[in-house]
Motif scaffolding. Sequence first.
Motif, PDB file in Angstrom:
ATOM      1  N   ARG A 209       0.829  -1.198   0.000  1.00  0.00           N
ATOM      2  CA  ARG A 209       0.000   0.000   0.000  1.00  0.00           C
ATOM      3  C   ARG A 209       0.863   1.248   0.000  1.00  0.00           C
ATOM      4  N   GLY A 210       0.204   2.380  -0.062  1.00  0.00           N
ATOM      5  CA  GLY A 210       0.895   3.651   0.058  1.00  0.00           C
ATOM      6  C   GLY A 210       1.973   3.851  -0.989  1.00  0.00           C
ATOM      7  N   LEU A 211       3.195   4.069  -0.523  1.00  0.00           N
ATOM      8  CA  LEU A 211       4.291   4.401  -1.419  1.00  0.00           C
ATOM      9  C   LEU A 211       4.651   3.249  -2.353  1.00  0.00           C
ATOM     10  N   MET A 393      11.440   3.809   1.384  1.00  0.00           N
ATOM     11  CA  MET A 393      12.436   4.329   0.450  1.00  0.00           C
ATOM     12  C   MET A 393      13.838   4.311   1.044  1.00  0.00           C
ATOM     13  N   PHE A 394      13.939   4.083   2.352  1.00  0.00           N
ATOM     14  CA  PHE A 394      15.232   4.192   3.022  1.00  0.00           C
ATOM     15  C   PHE A 394      15.690   2.890   3.679  1.00  0.00           C
ATOM     16  N   ASP A 395      14.781   1.923   3.826  1.00  0.00           N
ATOM     17  CA  ASP A 395      15.209   0.616   4.319  1.00  0.00           C
ATOM     18  C   ASP A 395      15.299  -0.343   3.124  1.00  0.00           C
TER      19      ASP A 395
END
Length: 473
Positions: A209-211, A393-395
């Motif tokens: 979901r989401g991003l 986006m960062f993990d």
Amino acid sequence: MDYLSIEFMGVVLITLLLYYLLPIKQRWGVLLISSVFFYWNALNKNSILFFVHLIMVIYAYGMGILIDKVKLKKILLACIIVCLLPLLLKKYVSFGNSAFDNLVFPIGLSFYSLQMVSYMADISRQRIKPEKNFFKLYLYFTFFPIIIQGPISRYDQLSVELFNNHHFEYKRFIKAIYLVIWAFFLKYMIADKAGIFVDEVFGNYYTYRGLYVWVAGILFSIQLYTDFLACVALSIAVAEMFGIRLFRNFNYPYLSVSVKDFWQRWHRSLSLWLRDYVYIPLGGNRKGKIRKAINLIATFTISGMWHGDGFHYILWGWMHAFYQLGDVLGFDINSKTDKFFKLKKDTLTWRTWHRIITFFEVMLAWIVFRADSTLISLKMIKSMFLYFNPWIMFDDSLLKLGLDGKDWNVLLCSIGVLIGANAIRQKYDIREWLYDQNFVIRYVIITLLIIGIIIFGTYGVMYNAESFIYGNF
């Protein structure tokens, strides 16, 4: 047999050899034989499917002659309905027997049935004369580089190319090979790689979901573009080897500054077909704003129906019609943001902002287009705005959906190459530049491209290349 198979490349090579060995006046016959052979094999040598296809060509041939003599609009309308009937049955009627469905309707029907309609309509409008030679008309409908996936060609354009004299030109041939390599780059380095992530998210929409949906929507927009662009580039390149020029189907669509502009750049052969044979005959924009809105909705409804039998395809078409009706309904996002931010038209800031907005609108429609149903697409779009998960986006979250870090690097670098190539191509002919370089530079570049495609595209991520997406439509 499809355009990515070794068998197809074999057909091309043998046809080229025979084409340039035979006298000029007989060369179109070589293309005819090769087209029949290719299509027969594409139909898996199914005689009933081939018979259905042949009957449709015979019908279009006979009706073309009749329409020229009678010139009655009712006859033309009846001819068009009969010609499109198999296409409508294929997409919207279920016989409860998949074997029967597959048996009755041949591959490529969606493309050459539209060519048949344009052929008959142009005869009725006295734009062209009917072709009296059945075999020449048959070649027009079944020219093997385009029969399965287009571009949709008009008779007055393609017939000149098919039946005119073409001599072998080394430069044209080499530039065609460059285009083939570019097509494989687009397919294997971008489209199929992006498809791995896209398939995972859309196939498990209840999990991601989401991003995740934002990334999948952006990647699908790129996947569909590069996949279809690769298909068309391959068709154009093969035709160029025979000296035949095909219609340019794309004109940098993601540089569009409005959805209307997008449809003047995306799948142009279909867009122009819908404009000339649906929108304008309905009245176009000549009878006021309300009638324009009705005509636009009708046109994009037909476009959605052409792509598939689910309601989400029709909704996709309505979204594109809705985007373009902003001036009629008073909700044009571009004009409102221009006033709010006081943007001056045709400035770099104006163009950049309009391209972002247009891409966003198109991407939302692509999500509807790609999803398995309308309900699924609406759930996915809803989650884009209601589910907040920027940490992915960062993990390592994005690295667990089929593409590892190296694959992402290859994909992003390849997209960068595409963006750079598109920017350069607007001012310079890259193939012309490459051909003009000395032997060493030219073949070092080509060799590196081929090696890169083999290592990082076809074999680097251990997946099988899929057929072109638009073959399904």
